[in-house]
Design a protein around this motif. Structure first.
Motif, mmCIF file in Angstrom:
data_model
loop_
_atom_site.group_PDB
_atom_site.id
_atom_site.type_symbol
_atom_site.label_atom_id
_atom_site.label_comp_id
_atom_site.label_asym_id
_atom_site.label_seq_id
_atom_site.Cartn_x
_atom_site.Cartn_y
_atom_site.Cartn_z
ATOM 1 N N ILE A 37 0.863 -1.183 0.000
ATOM 2 C CA ILE A 37 0.000 0.000 0.000
ATOM 3 C C ILE A 37 0.897 1.229 0.000
ATOM 4 C CG2 ILE A 37 -1.636 1.380 1.345
ATOM 5 C CD1 ILE A 37 -3.001 -0.937 0.019
ATOM 6 N N LYS A 38 0.710 2.089 -1.002
ATOM 7 C CA LYS A 38 1.523 3.289 -1.140
ATOM 8 C C LYS A 38 0.678 4.541 -0.910
ATOM 9 C CE LYS A 38 4.868 0.623 -2.713
ATOM 10 N NZ LYS A 38 6.076 0.307 -1.914
ATOM 11 N N ASN A 39 1.343 5.590 -0.427
ATOM 12 C CA ASN A 39 0.723 6.898 -0.268
ATOM 13 C C ASN A 39 1.439 7.878 -1.194
ATOM 14 O OD1 ASN A 39 -1.012 6.023 1.899
ATOM 15 N ND2 ASN A 39 0.785 6.092 3.232
ATOM 16 N N TYR A 40 0.691 8.435 -2.126
ATOM 17 C CA TYR A 40 1.270 9.352 -3.107
ATOM 18 C C TYR A 40 0.838 10.777 -2.786
ATOM 19 C CZ TYR A 40 1.447 4.896 -5.639
ATOM 20 O OH TYR A 40 1.648 3.588 -5.997
ATOM 21 N N SER A 41 1.778 11.714 -2.777
ATOM 22 C CA SER A 41 1.473 13.115 -2.457
ATOM 23 C C SER A 41 1.922 14.021 -3.593
ATOM 24 C CB SER A 41 2.167 13.527 -1.160
ATOM 25 O OG SER A 41 1.672 12.776 -0.067
ATOM 26 N N PHE A 42 1.102 15.037 -3.878
ATOM 27 C CA PHE A 42 1.407 15.995 -4.945
ATOM 28 C C PHE A 42 0.480 17.200 -4.798
ATOM 29 C CE2 PHE A 42 -1.568 12.775 -6.386
ATOM 30 C CZ PHE A 42 -2.614 13.506 -6.927
ATOM 31 N N SER A 43 0.726 18.216 -5.601
ATOM 32 C CA SER A 43 -0.105 19.414 -5.616
ATOM 33 C C SER A 43 -0.983 19.385 -6.863
ATOM 34 C CB SER A 43 0.774 20.660 -5.630
ATOM 35 O OG SER A 43 -0.027 21.826 -5.628
ATOM 36 N N GLY A 49 -9.399 28.377 -12.581
ATOM 37 C CA GLY A 49 -9.176 29.623 -11.857
ATOM 38 C C GLY A 49 -8.760 29.426 -10.418
ATOM 39 N N GLY A 50 -8.591 28.196 -9.997
ATOM 40 C CA GLY A 50 -8.280 27.905 -8.605
ATOM 41 C C GLY A 50 -6.796 27.725 -8.357
ATOM 42 N N GLY A 51 -6.442 27.759 -7.063
ATOM 43 C CA GLY A 51 -5.054 27.552 -6.700
ATOM 44 C C GLY A 51 -4.752 26.081 -6.545
ATOM 45 N N HIS A 52 -3.517 25.764 -6.191
ATOM 46 C CA HIS A 52 -3.101 24.386 -5.998
ATOM 47 C C HIS A 52 -3.521 23.885 -4.620
ATOM 48 C CE1 HIS A 52 -0.628 25.179 -9.558
ATOM 49 N NE2 HIS A 52 -0.527 23.856 -9.670
ATOM 50 N N THR A 53 -3.872 22.624 -4.567
ATOM 51 C CA THR A 53 -4.339 21.984 -3.342
ATOM 52 C C THR A 53 -3.505 20.733 -3.092
ATOM 53 O OG1 THR A 53 -6.592 22.752 -3.795
ATOM 54 C CG2 THR A 53 -6.350 20.986 -2.180
ATOM 55 N N ASP A 54 -3.235 20.461 -1.814
ATOM 56 C CA ASP A 54 -2.481 19.261 -1.465
ATOM 57 C C ASP A 54 -3.351 18.020 -1.626
ATOM 58 O OD1 ASP A 54 -0.223 20.694 -0.881
ATOM 59 O OD2 ASP A 54 -0.613 20.807 1.268
ATOM 60 N N PHE A 55 -2.836 17.042 -2.350
ATOM 61 C CA PHE A 55 -3.522 15.776 -2.555
ATOM 62 C C PHE A 55 -2.646 14.636 -2.027
ATOM 63 C CE2 PHE A 55 -6.851 17.622 -4.767
ATOM 64 C CZ PHE A 55 -7.681 16.715 -5.425
ATOM 65 N N THR A 56 -3.282 13.682 -1.333
ATOM 66 C CA THR A 56 -2.639 12.420 -1.009
ATOM 67 C C THR A 56 -3.555 11.310 -1.513
ATOM 68 O OG1 THR A 56 -1.475 13.242 0.937
ATOM 69 C CG2 THR A 56 -1.876 10.869 0.831
ATOM 70 N N VAL A 57 -3.001 10.409 -2.290
ATOM 71 C CA VAL A 57 -3.780 9.303 -2.840
ATOM 72 C C VAL A 57 -3.266 7.999 -2.248
ATOM 73 C CG1 VAL A 57 -4.490 8.079 -4.929
ATOM 74 C CG2 VAL A 57 -4.169 10.564 -4.989
ATOM 75 N N THR A 58 -4.187 7.206 -1.731
ATOM 76 C CA THR A 58 -3.852 5.887 -1.202
ATOM 77 C C THR A 58 -4.935 4.908 -1.633
ATOM 78 O OG1 THR A 58 -3.148 4.666 0.771
ATOM 79 C CG2 THR A 58 -5.008 6.187 1.032
ATOM 80 N N ALA A 59 -4.930 3.716 -1.044
ATOM 81 C CA ALA A 59 -5.884 2.696 -1.490
ATOM 82 C C ALA A 59 -6.203 1.726 -0.371
ATOM 83 C CB ALA A 59 -5.318 1.932 -2.685
ATOM 84 N N VAL A 60 -7.331 1.075 -0.531
ATOM 85 C CA VAL A 60 -7.636 -0.138 0.214
ATOM 86 C C VAL A 60 -7.396 -1.291 -0.752
ATOM 87 C CG1 VAL A 60 -9.238 0.897 1.848
ATOM 88 C CG2 VAL A 60 -10.099 0.145 -0.361
#
Length: 656
Positions: A37-43, A49-60
């Motif tokens: 199981i991996k946790n991926y992080s990116f902006s 028109g919006g700004g960047h948001t922190d995203f973390t993607v993981t899985a079951v």
């Protein structure tokens, strides 16, 4: 600051989503456990028109929870089986290191997030898994905002659209899955215990065996046994018909008798004698008109299983496994759909363009776009309002073996849907001899259209010579011929898929699992004849069906009625017409009645089983494939197994 935690249903989907949303720019962290199981992080920019948001993607990894009875009900002899209809059912995260590790990873990541976006498959099961993920995250972050991404293909346009336009989870669909799991657990455990214990005591062949029951498994078995018995009971019956043939233009034209065939030889002979005495034929109709062969409808899951099984000689289960793999790699759209009509704004030309360079069908795709070959696909009658028909989302040329066969079938089906019907001219001639009518038809194929890319369909012309209305001629062949009725064939897997779909047994995505289950249980085995695999019930399978049928219940457990009602009620939960509790109680009451009546007629049940289980057939009785499945059938049923793909089974609540 908004921070999104995105949770996919499988690790492979999480990685694919990450690569699309991040543009390949992301960091990776391993979960503490399990390491896969991996946790991926990116902006990520949520909108133009919006700004960047922190995203973390993981899985079951599919289902996270399991259902169990309380300890006092788990042992086979701990209670009367009927008590399991009302025994308390516990739902909790599966107690093994991988499940517990995934749960902990969700909690750890949820603590750092303000918003949760569910990226599970967009169907009932996915909605339920998403609701479980939300529940786990709320344990550590009660105020986390929960949304769900809706998508049908893992391609950039759909994934970005889903990320920027999340919607609410559909709790009704989750409740429907909860209801199904509880019913399968209770009903499967009750009847597995009852039939096993009764038969062990009275039939030597199953003295030490578990005879499992499943509410979808048994109607599926019933179809196979019913067809087998029709075949066994068949007695060939002779019939007679009048054959008329005319040699013209170097070919023989055969005319079909309007009466078809007669089963009384004396009557057939009397009619033939009249025809033979006055054998001149008169042409009463000569007509040529346009005709067409309809192109196929867009592809549903059931149709993929049927077509794949018939054309590719693969099991429905294997076909869906391959389609699921191709979907996860972004090659196909979501392969579990009941819809056979495309949305009005579907972009066909963009997808067709991707295939113009293919060596096998590239020219056909080019003609669709540039030579007026395109025609919008026909609309079927089904729309699940969730996913489009199955279609390719990318062109690939590096597949091999089974993957290539399934991919080719789906691509060719899509291109055929986007083509035109095959067109031709059909000529019909009708003649009368001594008052008896005969006819013949001819076909000239003028435009093959979709047939050029879809070789699985056949439409061939046959020459019919010219006739004139009122013309008279003497037949070159005139005879009374005899034939016999043909024995019905055993069911193929494609036939069984059709029967299950028609009778509401399982869902489009679970039908294949139920067929695989009765084969795995050795209630049914495969027999190959002439290159085709047929389904043959084992002695045990026949005995079980006969046993339940001998009880004489209107709602026999081997018939589709009860399970069809259950499936219909699950849909009503999704529609808000009925509640989960109402459906569970109403359905359990029906099975209680079946159990009561079965026990009243237990002597007949055992006699029916004994009649179908001759000595020396112990090998036909299955002992559950894994010990944990035996425990499940006994009441310690788990609703899920920890796999990297979600099990598409309806009966797994009882392990049967």
């Amino acid at each position: 600051m908004v921070k999104w935690l995105c949770v996919a249903e499988k690790p492979s989907i999480a990685k694919s989503i990450t690569q699309i949303l991040s543009g390949g720019q992301f960091t990776t962290r391993d979960a503490t456990r399990p390491r896969w199981i991996k946790n991926y992080s990116f902006s990520y920019r949520m909108g133009p028109g919006g700004g960047h948001t922190d995203f973390t993607v993981t899985a079951v990894a599919g289902h996270l929870t399991e259902n169990d009875f309380e300890d006092q009900y788990r042992k086979w002899y701990s209670c009367d089986p009927s008590q399991l209809f009302d025994a308390r059912v516990l739902t909790h995260v599966a107690q093994n290191p991988d499940h517990l590790g995934i749960e902990q990873n969700l909690k750890n990541e949820a603590r750092k997030a303000t918003h949760l976006m569910i990226w599970t498959d967009c169907d009932r099961e996915g909605e339920f898994i998403g609701s479980v993920v939300a529940e786990v995250c709320r344990k550590v972050k009660p105020n986390i905002v929960v949304k769900r991404a809706r998508f049908s293909a893992i391609i950039p346009a759909q994934i970005n659209q889903a990320a920027r336009n999340p919607v609410d989870l559909d709790q009704r669909q989750a409740w429907a899955v909860q209801a199904r799991m509880e019913l399968d657990l209770r009903v499967g455990a009750v009847f597995t215990r009852v039939q096993t214990l009764e038969l062990q005591n009275r039939v030597n062949a199953v003295a030490e065996k578990v005879v499992s029951y499943g509410p979808c498994q048994f109607p599926t078995l019933g179809f196979v046994v019913d067809q087998y018995e029709r075949m066994q009971a068949f007695v060939p019956e002779p019939f007679w018909y009048i054959h008329v043939g005319l040699v013209r233009e170097g070919d023989t034209t055969s005319f079909s008798w309007r009466r078809g065939r007669l089963f009384d030889r004396d009557v057939a002979q009397a009619i033939f004698d009249v025809v033979e005495d006055d054998s001149e034929a008169t042409v009463t109709r000569w007509e040529t008109k346009p005709t067409q062969k309809w192109k196929p409808l867009p592809l549903t899951t059931v149709e993929l299983q049927k077509s794949g099984s018939r054309l590719l000689r693969m099991t429905p289960k294997r076909i869906l496994e391959i389609a699921e793999t191709l979907y996860q790699r972004g090659i196909l759209s979501y392969p579990r759909t009941e819809t056979d009509q495309f949305d009005r704004d579907f972009n066909f030309h963009e997808l067709i363009q991707k295939h113009t360079g293919d060596h096998a069908w590239g020219q056909f795709a080019t003609n669709l776009l540039n030579n007026n070959g395109f025609e919008r696909p026909r609309n079927g009658k089904k729309n699940d309002k969730a996913h489009p028909p199955i279609h390719p989302t990318a062109h690939v040329n590096n597949l091999a073996a089974e993957e290539k066969s399934v991919y080719d079938l789906i691509v060719r089906r899509f291109l055929a849907c986007c083509s035109k019907n095959a067109r031709g001219l059909q000529t019909t001639v009708e003649i009368v001899i001594a008052g008896e009518s005969f006819s013949a038809t001819g076909l000239v194929v003028r435009e093959r259209n979709y047939l050029d890319v879809y070789p699985y369909d056949r439409w061939t012309g046959n020459h019919l010579p010219d006739f004139e209305l009122g013309e008279r001629f003497q037949p070159d062949e005139l005879a009374l011929r005899e034939g016999t009725t043909t024995q019905p064939a055993l069911l193929t897997e494609a036939d069984l898929v059709s029967l299950m779909d028609k009778n509401g047994i399982g869902t489009d995505a679970t039908i294949a699992e139920h067929i695989a289950k009765i084969i795995e249980r050795e209630y049914v085995f495969k027999q190959r004849e002439g290159g085709i695999e047929y389904l043959v019930p084992s002695t045990l399978g026949i005995g079980l069906v006969k046993a339940y049928d001998s009880v004489g219940l209107e709602n026999s457990l081997t018939k589709p009625h009860l399970r069809r009602l259950t499936e219909q009620r699950l849909v009503q939960i999704c529609e808000g017409v009925k509640t989960k509790n109402d459906v569970v109680q109403q359905t359990l009451d029906e099975y209680r009645d079946v159990l009561f009546r079965t026990r009243q007629q237990m002597a007949a049940f055992v006699a029916g089983k004994a009649a179908g289980a001759a000595e020396g057939q112990e090998g036909a009785v299955e002992e559950a494939v894994e010990q944990d499945e035996v425990d499940e059938a006994a009441g310690r049923a788990r609703t899920t197994a920890m796999t990297t793909t979600r099990p598409a089974v309806e009966d797994e609540g009882a392990g049967v």
